[in-house]
Design a protein around this motif. Structure first.
Motif, PDB file in Angstrom:
ATOM      1  N   PHE A   1       0.842  -1.201   0.000  1.00 59.20           N
ATOM      2  CA  PHE A   1       0.000   0.000   0.000  1.00 59.20           C
ATOM      3  C   PHE A   1       0.870   1.241   0.000  1.00 59.20           C
ATOM      4  O   PHE A   1       2.030   1.224   0.387  1.00 59.20           O
ATOM      5  CB  PHE A   1      -0.968   0.004   1.188  1.00 59.20           C
ATOM      6  CG  PHE A   1      -0.346   0.328   2.522  1.00 59.20           C
ATOM      7  CD1 PHE A   1      -0.384   1.621   3.026  1.00 59.20           C
ATOM      8  CD2 PHE A   1       0.268  -0.658   3.278  1.00 59.20           C
ATOM      9  CE1 PHE A   1       0.178   1.917   4.264  1.00 59.20           C
ATOM     10  CE2 PHE A   1       0.825  -0.372   4.518  1.00 59.20           C
ATOM     11  CZ  PHE A   1       0.788   0.923   5.009  1.00 59.20           C
ATOM     12  N   ALA A   2       0.270   2.322  -0.482  1.00 61.99           N
ATOM     13  CA  ALA A   2       0.927   3.640  -0.488  1.00 61.99           C
ATOM     14  C   ALA A   2      -0.117   4.668  -0.081  1.00 61.99           C
ATOM     15  O   ALA A   2      -1.319   4.386  -0.066  1.00 61.99           O
ATOM     16  CB  ALA A   2       1.474   3.961  -1.876  1.00 61.99           C
ATOM     17  N   TRP A   3       0.362   5.861   0.243  1.00 63.47           N
ATOM     18  CA  TRP A   3      -0.538   6.938   0.638  1.00 63.47           C
ATOM     19  C   TRP A   3      -1.183   7.551  -0.588  1.00 63.47           C
ATOM     20  O   TRP A   3      -0.517   7.797  -1.589  1.00 63.47           O
ATOM     21  CB  TRP A   3       0.204   8.007   1.438  1.00 63.47           C
ATOM     22  CG  TRP A   3       0.787   7.440   2.684  1.00 63.47           C
ATOM     23  CD1 TRP A   3       2.101   7.337   3.011  1.00 63.47           C
ATOM     24  CD2 TRP A   3       0.068   6.844   3.775  1.00 63.47           C
ATOM     25  NE1 TRP A   3       2.235   6.716   4.217  1.00 63.47           N
ATOM     26  CE2 TRP A   3       1.008   6.400   4.718  1.00 63.47           C
ATOM     27  CE3 TRP A   3      -1.279   6.628   4.040  1.00 63.47           C
ATOM     28  CZ2 TRP A   3       0.636   5.765   5.902  1.00 63.47           C
ATOM     29  CZ3 TRP A   3      -1.646   6.005   5.213  1.00 63.47           C
ATOM     30  CH2 TRP A   3      -0.686   5.581   6.129  1.00 63.47           C
ATOM     31  N   HIS A   4      -2.471   7.795  -0.492  1.00 67.72           N
ATOM     32  CA  HIS A   4      -3.186   8.476  -1.561  1.00 67.72           C
ATOM     33  C   HIS A   4      -2.554   9.853  -1.737  1.00 67.72           C
ATOM     34  O   HIS A   4      -2.297  10.548  -0.754  1.00 67.72           O
ATOM     35  CB  HIS A   4      -4.669   8.598  -1.201  1.00 67.72           C
ATOM     36  CG  HIS A   4      -5.500   9.047  -2.330  1.00 67.72           C
ATOM     37  ND1 HIS A   4      -5.625  10.385  -2.663  1.00 67.72           N
ATOM     38  CD2 HIS A   4      -6.241   8.358  -3.223  1.00 67.72           C
ATOM     39  CE1 HIS A   4      -6.420  10.492  -3.703  1.00 67.72           C
ATOM     40  NE2 HIS A   4      -6.816   9.281  -4.063  1.00 67.72           N
ATOM     41  N   PRO A   5      -2.291  10.270  -2.975  1.00 64.17           N
ATOM     42  CA  PRO A   5      -1.557  11.529  -3.184  1.00 64.17           C
ATOM     43  C   PRO A   5      -2.283  12.789  -2.739  1.00 64.17           C
ATOM     44  O   PRO A   5      -1.630  13.803  -2.467  1.00 64.17           O
ATOM     45  CB  PRO A   5      -1.302  11.548  -4.690  1.00 64.17           C
ATOM     46  CG  PRO A   5      -2.269  10.578  -5.271  1.00 64.17           C
ATOM     47  CD  PRO A   5      -2.586   9.569  -4.211  1.00 64.17           C
ATOM     48  N   SER A   6      -3.620  12.749  -2.625  1.00 63.68           N
ATOM     49  CA  SER A   6      -4.310  13.988  -2.253  1.00 63.68           C
ATOM     50  C   SER A   6      -5.254  13.848  -1.066  1.00 63.68           C
ATOM     51  O   SER A   6      -5.802  14.850  -0.610  1.00 63.68           O
ATOM     52  CB  SER A   6      -5.090  14.538  -3.452  1.00 63.68           C
ATOM     53  OG  SER A   6      -6.069  13.612  -3.865  1.00 63.68           O
ATOM     54  N   LEU A   7      -5.463  12.646  -0.527  1.00 66.95           N
ATOM     55  CA  LEU A   7      -6.380  12.483   0.597  1.00 66.95           C
ATOM     56  C   LEU A   7      -5.586  12.164   1.858  1.00 66.95           C
ATOM     57  O   LEU A   7      -5.281  11.023   2.157  1.00 66.95           O
ATOM     58  CB  LEU A   7      -7.411  11.380   0.318  1.00 66.95           C
ATOM     59  CG  LEU A   7      -8.495  11.201   1.382  1.00 66.95           C
ATOM     60  CD1 LEU A   7      -9.293  12.483   1.600  1.00 66.95           C
ATOM     61  CD2 LEU A   7      -9.426  10.066   1.011  1.00 66.95           C
TER      62      LEU A   7
ATOM     63  N   ASP B   1      -0.507  -1.955  -4.533  1.00 63.67           N
ATOM     64  CA  ASP B   1      -1.737  -2.682  -4.842  1.00 63.67           C
ATOM     65  C   ASP B   1      -2.973  -1.893  -4.416  1.00 63.67           C
ATOM     66  O   ASP B   1      -4.062  -2.121  -4.937  1.00 63.67           O
ATOM     67  CB  ASP B   1      -1.736  -4.037  -4.120  1.00 63.67           C
ATOM     68  CG  ASP B   1      -0.525  -4.868  -4.496  1.00 63.67           C
ATOM     69  OD1 ASP B   1      -0.280  -5.048  -5.701  1.00 63.67           O
ATOM     70  OD2 ASP B   1       0.190  -5.315  -3.579  1.00 63.67           O
ATOM     71  N   LEU B   2      -2.803  -1.014  -3.443  1.00 60.66           N
ATOM     72  CA  LEU B   2      -3.903  -0.173  -2.995  1.00 60.66           C
ATOM     73  C   LEU B   2      -3.345   1.122  -2.431  1.00 60.66           C
ATOM     74  O   LEU B   2      -2.179   1.203  -2.055  1.00 60.66           O
ATOM     75  CB  LEU B   2      -4.780  -0.894  -1.968  1.00 60.66           C
ATOM     76  CG  LEU B   2      -4.151  -1.382  -0.674  1.00 60.66           C
ATOM     77  CD1 LEU B   2      -4.513  -0.459   0.476  1.00 60.66           C
ATOM     78  CD2 LEU B   2      -4.684  -2.775  -0.371  1.00 60.66           C
ATOM     79  N   LEU B   3      -4.201   2.129  -2.437  1.00 62.19           N
ATOM     80  CA  LEU B   3      -3.856   3.434  -1.874  1.00 62.19           C
ATOM     81  C   LEU B   3      -4.752   3.677  -0.669  1.00 62.19           C
ATOM     82  O   LEU B   3      -5.924   3.295  -0.669  1.00 62.19           O
ATOM     83  CB  LEU B   3      -4.073   4.548  -2.892  1.00 62.19           C
ATOM     84  CG  LEU B   3      -3.261   4.467  -4.185  1.00 62.19           C
ATOM     85  CD1 LEU B   3      -3.698   5.566  -5.149  1.00 62.19           C
ATOM     86  CD2 LEU B   3      -1.780   4.579  -3.902  1.00 62.19           C
ATOM     87  N   ILE B   4      -4.194   4.315   0.352  1.00 60.83           N
ATOM     88  CA  ILE B   4      -4.963   4.648   1.541  1.00 60.83           C
ATOM     89  C   ILE B   4      -4.967   6.159   1.717  1.00 60.83           C
ATOM     90  O   ILE B   4      -3.923   6.800   1.686  1.00 60.83           O
ATOM     91  CB  ILE B   4      -4.379   3.978   2.803  1.00 60.83           C
ATOM     92  CG1 ILE B   4      -4.415   2.452   2.659  1.00 60.83           C
ATOM     93  CG2 ILE B   4      -5.140   4.434   4.054  1.00 60.83           C
ATOM     94  CD1 ILE B   4      -3.840   1.702   3.842  1.00 60.83           C
ATOM     95  N   GLY B   5      -6.153   6.690   1.894  1.00 60.71           N
ATOM     96  CA  GLY B   5      -6.312   8.111   2.182  1.00 60.71           C
ATOM     97  C   GLY B   5      -7.072   8.269   3.481  1.00 60.71           C
ATOM     98  O   GLY B   5      -7.733   7.336   3.947  1.00 60.71           O
TER      99      GLY B   5
END
Length: 156
Positions: free
Chosen positions: A17-23, A64-68
């Motif tokens: 997972f990675a951080w959502h770029p704007s949330l 595989d997924l983004l987390i905001g």
């Protein structure tokens, strides 16, 4: 706490997972150190996700997924505004609450498939922030909240 969406896209191959770029927002007044809250949210979410077998990567590493996430105090964002922005609202009542010591706060965590603008899963929780608690006590409560919010995300 209210949840919506489908976690069915997660499998043993969905581990990065990675951080959502704007949330990654905090909507609050000067009583809240927004930068500190963002760091703490990221640390709490990372700890919980890693305990489930996920690994934090940069957005450039094909996650595989983004987390905001987002956090707001009632004095800065009403339930009506939260509903408009997220489509969710738990509707926690403030009747009978000492507004000098406590303020209603809302916390949103959302999962996105990479390259999709809409979240596939969201959880929104509301509770009361006690401004007279020590920072450490608030952080412990916050960690417990994040743990509850992310409980339904499967381990990989």
């Amino acid at each position: 706490m209210v949840t919506t969406g489908d976690l069915g896209f997660i499998s043993e191959k969905t581990s990065r997972f990675a951080w959502h770029p704007s949330l990654g927002n905090v909507v609050a007044d000067e009583r809240i150190d927004s930068e500190k809250i963002v760091r703490h949210m990221r640390a709490s979410i990372t700890q919980m996700m890693e305990s489930k077998g996920y690994r934090l990567v940069s957005v450039d590493e094909s996650p595989d997924l983004l987390i905001g996430f987002g956090l707001a105090l009632e004095s800065d964002m009403s339930d009506t505004e939260i509903l408009k922005k997220t489509g969710l609202v738990p509707g926690l009542s403030t009747a009978g609450i000492d507004s000098d010591q406590y303020e209603k706060g809302s916390v949103l965590v959302a999962l996105f498939k990479p390259m999709q603008p809409q979240p596939v899963w969201r959880v929104l929780a509301q509770g009361f922030t006690d401004f007279k608690q020590s920072g450490e006590q608030r952080q412990q409560g916050f960690d417990e909240l994040i743990s509850l919010m992310l409980r339904s995300i499967p381990s990989v």
